[in-house]
Design a protein around this motif. Structure first.
Motif, short mmCIF file in Angstrom:
data_model
loop_
_atom_site.label_atom_id
_atom_site.label_comp_id
_atom_site.label_asym_id
_atom_site.label_seq_id
_atom_site.Cartn_x
_atom_site.Cartn_y
_atom_site.Cartn_z
N TYR A 35 108.69 32.32 46.40
CA TYR A 35 107.24 32.15 46.30
C TYR A 35 106.79 31.23 47.43
O TYR A 35 107.38 30.16 47.64
CB TYR A 35 106.84 31.53 44.95
CG TYR A 35 107.20 32.42 43.79
CD1 TYR A 35 106.36 33.46 43.40
CD2 TYR A 35 108.38 32.23 43.09
CE1 TYR A 35 106.69 34.30 42.34
CE2 TYR A 35 108.72 33.06 42.03
CZ TYR A 35 107.87 34.09 41.67
OH TYR A 35 108.21 34.90 40.62
N GLY A 37 103.19 29.54 49.14
CA GLY A 37 101.76 29.40 48.83
C GLY A 37 101.20 28.03 49.08
O GLY A 37 101.86 27.16 49.67
N TYR A 41 98.74 27.27 43.92
CA TYR A 41 99.55 28.44 43.57
C TYR A 41 100.98 28.02 43.19
O TYR A 41 101.52 28.47 42.17
CB TYR A 41 99.56 29.40 44.76
CG TYR A 41 100.50 30.56 44.62
CD1 TYR A 41 100.19 31.64 43.79
CD2 TYR A 41 101.71 30.59 45.31
CE1 TYR A 41 101.05 32.71 43.66
CE2 TYR A 41 102.58 31.66 45.19
CZ TYR A 41 102.25 32.72 44.36
OH TYR A 41 103.11 33.78 44.22
N SER A 214 95.79 28.57 51.80
CA SER A 214 95.64 29.97 51.37
C SER A 214 94.27 30.49 51.76
O SER A 214 94.13 31.64 52.19
CB SER A 214 95.73 30.12 49.86
OG SER A 214 96.99 29.83 49.45
#
Ligand code: 13P
Ligand code: SF4
Length: 303
Positions: A35, A37, A41, A214
């Motif tokens: 992941y 981010g 997030y 982001s």
């Protein structure tokens, strides 16, 4: 290179581990992360992921927040010295004095803060949810800690509340000056300026868009009108911007935007912490109960 990536994959399986990486770490780490981010997030993933072990390629406050939100998981930091200087930039006496001064004070704490500072806060925010959360608060008086620049950015958007700030700031984003942005605009005329609100207000005022990492990446990806952008945040974001937008060009406003702490993360250190179970985030139980409250409130209000 491949050997180390294979070693990490094998160790991840053996340990039932997941790798979370922030956009400011090196591209090689972003590429192997499960992941990738922004701070908000990644903190949600820390709650929702089913694995037993989280390796957090970021800085200390991110690992601490993951541990606070998922106390039963093992959280490992590749480098125990990767710490955000801003996370420490507010003192408890100042918070206490402001609480005395304003009866209805809400202490709004940027997630870029130590777990100890979070024990004194009412709610946490990140750069991607601060506006929404502050707007939802019933309080008129807001003490925004520790980042004065993000605080001032939010205060400008929400003029009907009274904001109080402390002197905290991000040393990496602080390096950027108005002249740097003006020079970049001359070099790349017409390219939109995308900035992180951790920069000084006079720099944010020159930008076409201000938002979280982001937000910056999404803005450039969704913009159909331009194919060149000036990026005013840590250069690590450009890796993902280029991956998502092969036809577009991204220019860092200067070569000064490098966070030395994010860059302490390496593939070798990820392998080693997984292999040896080192650099575990350990927090005192009693302390955890208090520090997790503002994070949980952030997740409720940001829904
Ligand atoms: P975001 O990714 O939430 O925008 O945070 C930026 C940052 O400075 C993290 O340290
Ligand atoms: Fe802290 Fe700034 Fe580095 Fe983010 S970029 S970790 S706020 S020093």
């Amino acid at each position: 290179m491949n050997n180390i990536v294979d070693e990490i994959k094998k160790l991840k399986e053996e340990r039932n581990a997941v790798i979370l990486a922030h956009y400011y770490v090196d591209g090689a780490i972003q590429d192997i992360a499960d992941y990738l981010g922004d701070s908000y997030y990644l903190s949600k993933i820390a709650v929702d992921c089913p694995q037993d072990v989280i390796v957090f390629a970021g800085v200390e406050f991110m690992g601490e927040s993951a541990k606070l939100l998922s106390p039963n998981k093992t959280v490992l930091m590749p480098d125990s010295e990767a710490d955000c200087p801003m996370a420490h930039m507010v003192d408890e006496y100042f918070i206490a004095r402001m609480r005395e001064k304003y009866e209805d004070l809400c202490v709004v704490c940027y997630i870029n803060s130590t777990a100890e500072i979070k024990t004194m806060a009412d709610v946490c925010v990140t750069s991607s949810n601060a506006k929404r959360i502050v707007e939802a608060l019933p309080n008129k008086n807001i003490l925004f800690i520790p980042d004065q620049n993000l605080g001032k950015h939010i205060a400008k958007i929400i003029p009907d509340k009274n904001f109080v700030f402390c002197n905290g700031y991000c040393p990496t984003h602080y390096r950027i000056k108005v002249e740097d942005i003006q020079k970049a605009k001359q070099l790349h005329p017409g390219a939109p300026v995308l900035i992180h609100p951790e920069c000084r207000p006079e720099c944010v005022a020159l930008a076409d868009y201000a938002g979280s990492t982001s937000g910056i990446i999404d803005y450039a990806t969704n913009d159909q009108e331009h194919d060149e952008f000036i990026v005013v945040t840590e250069v690590g974001v450009i890796h993902e911007m280029e991956k998502r937008n092969p036809g577009k060009k991204f220019y860092p406003a200067t070569d000064k935007l490098i966070c030395p702490n994010m860059k302490k993360n390496t593939l070798e250190k990820i392998r080693d912490c997984l292999k040896n179970n080192t650099n575990q985030v350990i927090l005192d139980d009693e302390f955890m109960v208090k520090a997790k409250k503002p994070l949980e409130r952030m997740h409720e209000l940001a829904k």
